[in-house]
Structures are given as C-alpha cells and as structure tokens.
Design a protein around this motif. Sequence first.
Motif, PDB file in Angstrom:
ATOM      1  N   GLY A 275       0.811  -1.206   0.000  1.00 51.15           N
ATOM      2  CA  GLY A 275       0.000   0.000   0.000  1.00 51.15           C
ATOM      3  C   GLY A 275       0.843   1.254   0.000  1.00 51.15           C
ATOM      4  N   ARG A 276       1.956   1.219   0.733  1.00 49.76           N
ATOM      5  CA  ARG A 276       2.855   2.371   0.733  1.00 49.76           C
ATOM      6  C   ARG A 276       3.498   2.550  -0.636  1.00 49.76           C
ATOM      7  NH1 ARG A 276       5.658   0.093   6.064  1.00 49.76           N
ATOM      8  NH2 ARG A 276       7.381   1.531   5.683  1.00 49.76           N
ATOM      9  N   GLU A 277       3.776   1.436  -1.319  1.00 46.93           N
ATOM     10  CA  GLU A 277       4.424   1.497  -2.628  1.00 46.93           C
ATOM     11  C   GLU A 277       3.538   2.165  -3.678  1.00 46.93           C
ATOM     12  OE1 GLU A 277       6.736  -2.691  -1.714  1.00 46.93           O
ATOM     13  OE2 GLU A 277       5.165  -2.618  -3.239  1.00 46.93           O
ATOM     14  N   VAL A 278       2.230   2.062  -3.521  1.00 47.43           N
ATOM     15  CA  VAL A 278       1.338   2.673  -4.516  1.00 47.43           C
ATOM     16  C   VAL A 278       0.757   4.003  -4.014  1.00 47.43           C
ATOM     17  CG1 VAL A 278       0.736   0.456  -5.539  1.00 47.43           C
ATOM     18  CG2 VAL A 278      -0.709   1.394  -3.735  1.00 47.43           C
ATOM     19  N   GLY A 279       1.308   4.526  -2.932  1.00 43.28           N
ATOM     20  CA  GLY A 279       0.836   5.818  -2.423  1.00 43.28           C
ATOM     21  C   GLY A 279      -0.449   5.712  -1.651  1.00 43.28           C
ATOM     22  N   GLY A 280      -0.621   4.625  -0.900  1.00 41.90           N
ATOM     23  CA  GLY A 280      -1.894   4.362  -0.240  1.00 41.90           C
ATOM     24  C   GLY A 280      -2.261   5.300   0.879  1.00 41.90           C
ATOM     25  N   LEU A 281      -1.342   6.138   1.323  1.00 41.45           N
ATOM     26  CA  LEU A 281      -1.646   7.103   2.378  1.00 41.45           C
ATOM     27  C   LEU A 281      -1.969   8.469   1.776  1.00 41.45           C
ATOM     28  CD1 LEU A 281       1.189   6.137   4.900  1.00 41.45           C
ATOM     29  CD2 LEU A 281      -1.225   5.482   4.999  1.00 41.45           C
ATOM     30  N   ALA A 282      -2.696   9.257   2.528  1.00 45.16           N
ATOM     31  CA  ALA A 282      -3.244  10.526   2.016  1.00 45.16           C
ATOM     32  C   ALA A 282      -2.185  11.587   1.759  1.00 45.16           C
ATOM     33  CB  ALA A 282      -4.285  11.067   3.003  1.00 45.16           C
ATOM     34  N   ASN A 283      -0.961  11.371   2.223  1.00 51.80           N
ATOM     35  CA  ASN A 283       0.102  12.351   1.995  1.00 51.80           C
ATOM     36  C   ASN A 283       1.222  11.787   1.122  1.00 51.80           C
ATOM     37  OD1 ASN A 283       0.680  10.556   4.077  1.00 51.80           O
ATOM     38  ND2 ASN A 283       1.990  11.987   5.175  1.00 51.80           N
ATOM     39  N   MET A 284       0.892  10.774   0.308  1.00 54.01           N
ATOM     40  CA  MET A 284       1.884  10.141  -0.562  1.00 54.01           C
ATOM     41  C   MET A 284       1.335  10.007  -1.979  1.00 54.01           C
ATOM     42  SD  MET A 284       2.911   6.965   1.962  1.00 54.01           S
ATOM     43  CE  MET A 284       4.112   6.265   0.811  1.00 54.01           C
ATOM     44  N   LEU A 285       2.257   9.800  -2.920  1.00 61.10           N
ATOM     45  CA  LEU A 285       1.891   9.424  -4.278  1.00 61.10           C
ATOM     46  C   LEU A 285       2.460   8.037  -4.584  1.00 61.10           C
ATOM     47  CD1 LEU A 285       2.492  12.736  -6.279  1.00 61.10           C
ATOM     48  CD2 LEU A 285       0.295  11.781  -5.529  1.00 61.10           C
ATOM     49  N   ALA A 286       2.028   7.467  -5.693  1.00 64.27           N
ATOM     50  CA  ALA A 286       2.466   6.130  -6.074  1.00 64.27           C
ATOM     51  C   ALA A 286       3.980   6.079  -6.262  1.00 64.27           C
ATOM     52  CB  ALA A 286       1.758   5.706  -7.360  1.00 64.27           C
ATOM     53  N   CYS A 287       4.549   4.903  -6.029  1.00 70.57           N
ATOM     54  CA  CYS A 287       5.970   4.622  -6.245  1.00 70.57           C
ATOM     55  C   CYS A 287       6.885   5.530  -5.428  1.00 70.57           C
ATOM     56  CB  CYS A 287       6.318   4.702  -7.732  1.00 70.57           C
ATOM     57  SG  CYS A 287       5.461   3.443  -8.713  1.00 70.57           S
ATOM     58  N   HIS A 288       6.432   5.860  -4.225  1.00 72.07           N
ATOM     59  CA  HIS A 288       7.188   6.697  -3.285  1.00 72.07           C
ATOM     60  C   HIS A 288       7.455   8.100  -3.826  1.00 72.07           C
ATOM     61  CE1 HIS A 288       8.889   3.092  -0.748  1.00 72.07           C
ATOM     62  NE2 HIS A 288       7.583   3.073  -0.873  1.00 72.07           N
ATOM     63  N   LEU A 289       6.686   8.531  -4.820  1.00 74.27           N
ATOM     64  CA  LEU A 289       6.744   9.929  -5.244  1.00 74.27           C
ATOM     65  C   LEU A 289       6.082  10.791  -4.181  1.00 74.27           C
ATOM     66  CD1 LEU A 289       5.851   9.459  -9.027  1.00 74.27           C
ATOM     67  CD2 LEU A 289       8.114   9.907  -8.052  1.00 74.27           C
ATOM     68  N   GLU A 290       6.472  12.055  -4.132  1.00 80.73           N
ATOM     69  CA  GLU A 290       6.052  12.926  -3.042  1.00 80.73           C
ATOM     70  C   GLU A 290       4.959  13.887  -3.498  1.00 80.73           C
ATOM     71  OE1 GLU A 290       9.677  14.700  -1.700  1.00 80.73           O
ATOM     72  OE2 GLU A 290      10.310  12.887  -0.631  1.00 80.73           O
TER      73      GLU A 290
END
Length: 665
Positions: free
Chosen positions: A332-347
């Motif tokens: 989920g973190r890898e695809v930006g699953g949190l509200a302050n993230m983007l997919a692939c650990h993009l910011e």
Amino acid sequence: MSATCTTCPYCGVGCGVLATPDGQGGAEIAGDPAHPANLGRLCSKGSALGETISLEGRLLAPEIDGAPSDWDTATALIARKFRAAIDQYGPDSVAVYGSGQLLTEDYYVANKFMKGYVGTANIDTNSRLCMASSVAGHKRAFGADTVPGTYEDLEEADLIVLTGSNLAWCHPVLYQRIAAAKEARPEMRVVNIDPRVTATCDLADLHLPLAPGSDVALFNGLLLHLAEMGAVDQEYTGAHVTGLEASLDAASTDASRVAEITALDPALIARFYALFARTEKVVTVYSQGVNQSTSGTDKVNAILNCHLATGRIGRPGMGPFSVTGQPNAMGGREVGGLANMLACHLELDNARHRDALQTFWNAPAMAERPGLKAVDLFRACADGRIKALWILSTNPAVSMPEADAVRDAIATCPFVVVSDLFADTDTARLADVVLPSAGWGEKSGTVTNSDRTISRQRPFLPIPGQARPDWRQICDVASAMGWGEAFRFASPAEIFREHAGLSAIAGRLDRDFDISGLAQISDAEYDALQPTRWPITAQRMGGRFFAEGGFFTPDAKARALPVSHRPLAAAVSPEAPLRLNTGRVRDHWHTMTRTARAPRLSKHIAEPYAEIHPADAASRGIEPADLVRIESAHGQATLRALITPRTAQETVFVPMHWTALWSSE
C-alpha cells in the motif's frame, strides 16, 4: 488436486502457503518450504486458514439499503452519488478508506482513481494506524520510506533488540526464525523492551519493562552512551550523516533522567547500553508499540539515530527493522496508499513528482495537497465535509481509535459504500451500498512483506456468487464516471505492468522504489512470479540499502533528527487513575471477521479480557474472572478480569479483537 503456491493474508511477515482445495469448500494448508519469508513455517492463524474460507455468511450479491441488487444498478448509483458530491461540493467532499488487506493492484487503481481522476488525496488506509509513524521516520531520516534490511539479518545478527513488538504472538514466524538462530548460535543475545511481560520474553536474555511512552528517552540515552563510549562511526557519519551533533544535544536533556522517565532499574539500562555499544551486528526490530503513539515518529527517529551514528545499517546482521502488521501494508505504501503520498514513493508536495505522475496517468485532475488522514477523515464525515465515502476491506467502526465516534460519523455520512466479504460487519451494517468482494483464495494479485519481498496471492477457489475483486469494482465505477479509457484493465497482471512502468519514472527521479525490471512481464510470467525483493531493475536486484550511504535526500546524506521525550498526551488523573494498553492475542486477527470462523482459534483465548496487576485488583476488590467495567473518555467495555503481574501496576492491558458482533459489550 495439486497445491497452489500463494501468500498468507495475515501479518506483514508474508509467509508462503501451499493450499489444496478439499472439495468441500475448504482447503488443506501447509507452509511453503520454498518461500524465503517462512521456509515452510506457519503460525496458528496461517495453519487454520482452510477453516476460514467457507461460504457461510458470505455476501454474494450487491445490496442497496439492505436489499439485494445487481452490479449495474449498484455501480451506477455509486458513480452518480460520487459525481453529484464532486459537482456540488468539490472533489474533497468524497473519500476512500482502504486497508492493508487489499492487494497491490487493488490499491493502485484506488489511488489512481482518487488522486489522478477525482482530484483529491482523500484516500487513506488502516495502515495509517500502524505504519504512518515508520513511514514519516524513514522519510525524515533517509529521504524515502525505505526499509534497509532483510529477514536474513535476523539470523546474522549478534544482538536483536525487540521494541514495541510482542513478536512471539504478532509475528510468530519471525520469532521462530530468531529462536532457531539463537539455538544454533547460543551467543546471540535478545533484548525485549516492553511494558508487559509477554511470550516474547521467553526468548529474551534481558527484558526492559519501560513505562509506556518513554521509548525516546531510552534511545536518546543510548545515543549519548554510544558517543561517550567512542562507538560512533566517525568515518560513516562524516561521509553519510548530518545532524548528529544536534541530535546528541537533544539527547542530553533526557539522558540524565532516563531511569526516572522510563521507570527502569538503572542496572538494567546499563546492561542494555553496554550490550548495544560493544556489539557491531545489531538489528533493532520495532512494531506497533513504537508506531502507535502520539510521539511515534520521534520514537522511530530515536532508534534510527542510534544505527546511523554507529554505521550499523545496510550490512548483514545490522540495521533498524520496521515489521508491518498487515499482509500488504508495504504494498500500500508502494502505490501511495496514504493521504500524503503518491504512487511509487513519489512525493505529493513535490511539483516535479506530481507533474510526472499526471503525465504518466494522463490524469485530468491531479491532487495537489495532502488529503485527510484516517482519524481526520472520519471527523470530516461527522461534521459534514465528506458527502460520499467508500470503505474497502476493513472494519473502522470498531478498529479505529474513538470507535464510537467513528461509528456515528459513518452513520452520519450521506452516502457510504462498503466492499467486504460479509454484510454483517459493524461497518457494513452502516452502509447504503454493500459490495461483495472476492476473498483470499479467490482473488489474484501481489503483496509486499516487511522486507520488500513481492509475492503472489493466487486463486485456488472460484469466486462465489456475484462477488468481484476490489480492483474491478473501482474500475467499473471509474468507467461509469467517464474515465473508462484509463481504467480499462482486463487483469491484475495488466495493472501490475502499469505500476512497474511507473516505477521506472520514479527511479529516474531518484526514488528508492523501482521494479521497472518487471514492466514488460507477460501474463504467464506474472502468474508464475516467484517471491522477489525490490528493487528490481536492469542494474540491481534486491539487497540492502545504505551500507555505503546513497540516501534519498538532496545531498545523499541521512538526517539524524534531534528528538526529545514528550509525556503521553493523556495524563493519568484521579478520574482516570489507570493507563490502558492494547494489543493482539496469538490466535486472532484484527476484528475477527476471519479468525472467528475457525473454532480452534478461539480455544486459546475464548473471550475478551483485561489484564490487571494484583495490587490494582486488590485495591478495587476485583477477584479473578470477575466481570469488570472499563471506562475512558472514548467509550466503555465489560471484560473478564485476568489478574496477573505480567502487566505493570497502574496499567491495564486489553486485546483489540472482540467487537459487538462477538461480544455484547
């Protein structure tokens, strides 16, 4: 019938499972000896998986207002309600709340749908509750949410420090791996840092029963001790770390008071500090007892500071190790699953990253600012800001903090969709639309475990009734809202290829997550994909991070963070004289929607209980097995008293699993 190689749906260890249908709706389950996470081992929950997959009680068709419906009607209604809310109140009036139970492919399309097409970052997940502190700590120190080490480090370490982790019950297979390594090398040492005496103490050479919330002070004291003993790696820190002097200055404010703040015997503290200082191969394993705190991120950075200062990171048998609670919290973190993230650990706050993702997705309405995090998301439901909410594969009406308020907030929201296996969960009962999802053993996709290993979950049972995978549900709604071209995925393999292709762009933007080596994977190769640790590129396969620097910051150096102990937010008072601690039991999982279906898993502990110290019980006239009423500002519960010195005086421990569905109060 031959066995299917798949992956366990419980914790973040990510064990390989061999599942063979028994022809009666269940399956024979065995550990996969070829899977690198468990090498054939399984815990009690994993071993009982075959008993949890019957169709009894399953939701087999969409329901609208409690009445059976069909997919076309339900999909059209969801699309219409979401579109109406967006048109009238803006994209921030809708939200999605997901789960570490989702597969990476489900997660990916949900984030693409919300952040690239609806145009809001109001998509968060129950991983927020367990992993957000670790994500933030990693990003502050490393510049990216990178787990540096691998499971093999647990066997290669000479000292393992377990903190905020009852590993024996919550990640049993990792506990078994450490126990086997310790038996093979008796000189290995284990330190367990936990307010309670738990089953994990059986393996520990040293137990530090620190006061709840005092972890920062303990590790700040350790950092200062390492400096005083000459254990700081000057060559490594000089080349690869900034901020160490400021961190030592901040640590000094706690160091003289470590025993007072932690309520630990100074002799225990000294033994721990000396052991850490003289042992090069140290792995510090931390989990929810560190993360789930008002100062969780500072706790994480206090741990990371000690490893950065000594250069004990990214080499065999050494490093900080965050172990995740759910099967796909990492995915989920890898695809930006949190509200302050983007997919692939993009910011999300990086315009260059947003532009790259918008171009790749051909997205019409890219989210430009962080969305509502889990707790705030449900508060926004309560105060009317959220008009349409979609909950995927989780039960927040009981699993969220302030659960009573969350339940009321969901009931207040004008339109609620729940995708689940059952219509009788505490959350599904509050929904306007309930969608039947495919479950473990029926759906296909990937998950990523705590050491960055991507594994396949493969189907070995037919999808029952009208149930559909979560990714398909989201794509159908997106298509009904006019975005069909971008969501015309025919299979999980197709979604995975797009995800891997996007990671190549992230890699070119100096992000850690890069699986571009799988961007051209065929359907057959995806079906046969073996457990593989990322990164996966033409230049690199798996391995560890940061042994020679290479952090994901502008100057490629890690940041040691100055942190200081902060007292717990809620103080003990005459009105609330005891402190409540929560956690898991060995044989149950989350809110028991799966494990309660296996009778043998309830034999270990059959009912909810409260661990109470004998002195606290005596002063209140509580006898063993009495029913006791516990009240706080957030709610109340009636529980069986378990009187035991395992819990410190003036604290009470209660497991989190039982809900109104399984226990009336």
